[in-house]
Design an enzyme around this catalytic site. Structure first.
Site, PDB file in Angstrom:
ATOM      1  N   GLY A   1      62.072 -53.164 -57.456  1.00 28.09           N
ATOM      2  CA  GLY A   1      63.327 -53.925 -57.405  1.00 28.09           C
ATOM      3  C   GLY A   1      63.372 -54.754 -56.139  1.00 28.09           C
ATOM      4  O   GLY A   1      62.896 -54.315 -55.092  1.00 28.09           O
TER       5      GLY A   1
ATOM      6  N   ASP B   1      68.031 -48.403 -51.186  1.00 30.86           N
ATOM      7  CA  ASP B   1      68.363 -46.971 -51.328  1.00 30.86           C
ATOM      8  C   ASP B   1      68.117 -46.171 -50.040  1.00 30.86           C
ATOM      9  O   ASP B   1      68.643 -45.064 -49.900  1.00 30.86           O
ATOM     10  CB  ASP B   1      67.537 -46.344 -52.460  1.00 30.86           C
ATOM     11  CG  ASP B   1      67.709 -47.062 -53.788  1.00 30.86           C
ATOM     12  OD1 ASP B   1      68.748 -47.728 -53.960  1.00 30.86           O
ATOM     13  OD2 ASP B   1      66.810 -46.959 -54.642  1.00 30.86           O
TER      14      ASP B   1
HETATM   15  O1  F6P Z   1      65.788 -48.994 -56.084  1.00 30.34           O
HETATM   16  C1  F6P Z   1      66.714 -50.030 -55.989  1.00 30.34           C
HETATM   17  C2  F6P Z   1      67.671 -49.984 -57.146  1.00 30.34           C
HETATM   18  O2  F6P Z   1      68.581 -51.052 -56.999  1.00 30.34           O
HETATM   19  C3  F6P Z   1      68.409 -48.667 -57.332  1.00 30.34           C
HETATM   20  O3  F6P Z   1      69.488 -48.531 -56.435  1.00 30.34           O
HETATM   21  C4  F6P Z   1      68.796 -48.751 -58.770  1.00 30.34           C
HETATM   22  O4  F6P Z   1      68.948 -47.463 -59.326  1.00 30.34           O
HETATM   23  C5  F6P Z   1      67.625 -49.460 -59.397  1.00 30.34           C
HETATM   24  O5  F6P Z   1      66.976 -50.170 -58.358  1.00 30.34           O
HETATM   25  C6  F6P Z   1      67.985 -50.416 -60.492  1.00 30.34           C
HETATM   26  O6  F6P Z   1      66.807 -50.873 -61.056  1.00 30.34           O
HETATM   27  P1  F6P Z   1      66.687 -52.122 -62.040  1.00 30.34           P
HETATM   28  O7  F6P Z   1      66.929 -53.374 -61.234  1.00 30.34           O
HETATM   29  O8  F6P Z   1      65.299 -52.044 -62.553  1.00 30.34           O
HETATM   30  O9  F6P Z   1      67.749 -51.954 -63.064  1.00 30.34           O
END
Ligand code: F6P
Length: 358
Positions: A11, A136
């Site tokens: 992410g 995170d």
């Molecule tokens: O790891 C970063 C994060 O934003 C987390 O806080 C969240 O659970 C996840 O990525 C969301 O992932 P995606 O963008 O793949 O939905």
């Protein structure tokens, strides 16, 4: 002359660009000749040899820009050794690209999964230097990750905005904060935003204790209550389930997220009106805050120093408040969680803020 490969994986977050700039600016400052190979969309670019050659100019003017100029994607670590539909052996393909381009080092920016793959590539004999990216703040071996403070700012602003409307209507409000399986972001934004209840995965909640905290506020004349709830918050009953049972329960949950489930329970038990706000991916968007720009620049410079010193197999990190380096083998596979016995939790409880556990 150094030939450096670079990629951003997982992410995105604020300060990815600022960090890459820190690495590249430092290398160009120290060396007469540098070649930068920017892989597109994370490990995918390394697997399928999709890259573009970048110069110092490409990294100019990006200190303040969110996102990543290289693009990113998620490549689950679990599947790295599993050939996809195209039959490609991803690990061998990455090694092939690295050797084909005669790279001196691969610079990897990413979160936990990314660090695991970086360590795998190190074990496979590649020279790797990594940098800790995530809103995170859950990467083991560093006290701070870039992106975290910018996300705290955004989540805090969301709680700030909710305060005025919650006070006007006299409602209970839940602000659901990102953070995956850990509660750092919720804890910090919750404290900074003056939340009355903070629910994080590391401290499983009892819904009756949450309700007690809300009713205590109502009885003392407070018209509203604000809860900062981590997306990974978990009740005591659910925490007692096996991983498999819990996954099954979540799959069959009638509410889209844990916050909506908590909202329904509060509404039923107190009769108060409850609303849920989910800032979601806004927490990863926008520009890096000044703190993150400084951290990113310093970590980037530290990574460049490792490359210059040929010290590979490390992640640039923050240890005891100082820029440091941590072995990738120590980082990979361990989550940094909030310690329920830590002083920040104790201090927060002293204020009467409830974690739903007592
Ligand atoms: O790891 C970063 C994060 O934003 C987390 O806080 C969240 O659970 C996840 O990525 C969301 O992932 P995606 O963008 O793949 O939905």
């Amino acid at each position: 002359m150094k030939r450096i490969g670079m990629l951003t994986s997982g992410g995105d977050c604020q300060a990815l660009n600022a960090t890459m700039r820190g690495v590249v600016k430092s290398l160009y400052h120290a060396l007469d000749e540098v070649e930068i190979y920017g892989f597109e969309d994370g490990y995918k670019g390394l697997i399928y040899s999709k890259f573009r050659m970048l110069t110092e100019a490409d990294f100019s003017g990006i200190l303040t820009k969110g996102g990543t100029i290289l693009g990113t994607s998620r490549q689950p670590f679990k599947l790295m050794r599993v050939p996809g539909a195209d039959g490609v052996d991803k690990v061998e393909a990455m090694k092939h690209t690295y050797h084909k381009l005669k790279l001196d080092c691969l610079v990897v920016l990413g979160g936990n999964g990314t660090q695991k793959t970086a360590n795998l590539l190190r074990e496979e004999g590649l020279n790797v230097v990594s940098l800790p990216k995530t809103i995170d703040n859950d990467i083991y071996g560093t006290e701070m990750t870039f992106g975290f403070q910018s996300a705290v700012d955004i989540a805090t602003s969301a709680i700030d905005c909710i305060h005025t409307t919650a006070a006007s209507h006299g409602r209970v409000f839940i602000v659901e904060v990102m953070g995956h399986k850990v509660g750092w972001l919720t804890l910090h934004a919750g404290i900074a935003g003056g939340a009355d209840v903070i629910l994080i995965p590391e401290i499983p909640y009892d819904i009756n204790k949450v309700v007690k905290a809300i009713e205590k506020r109502s009885k003392s004349g407070k018209r509203f209550t604000i809860l900062a709830v981590a997306e990974g918050a978990i009740s005591k009953e659910d925490a007692a389930l096996s991983k498999k049972e819990y996954k099954e329960k979540v799959r069959n949950r009638m509410h889209p997220t844990v916050s909506y489930e908590i909202a329904a329970q509060i509404q039923e038990k107190t009769g108060q009106e409850v609303r849920v706000t989910v800032p979601g991916h806004t927490q990863r968007g926008g520009d890096p805050c000044p703190y993150d720009r400084v951290l990113a620049t310093r970590l980037g410079a530290a990574a460049a120093q490792m490359i210059l010193d040929k010290e590979y197999g490390y992640m640039a990190s923050v240890v005891n408040g100082e820029i440091s380096k941590t072995k990738l083998s120590d980082v990979a596979g361990t989550l940094k969680m909030v310690d329920p016995e830590s002083s920040i939790i104790k201090e927060t409880k002293l204020l009467g803020i409830s974690f739903g556990d007592e």
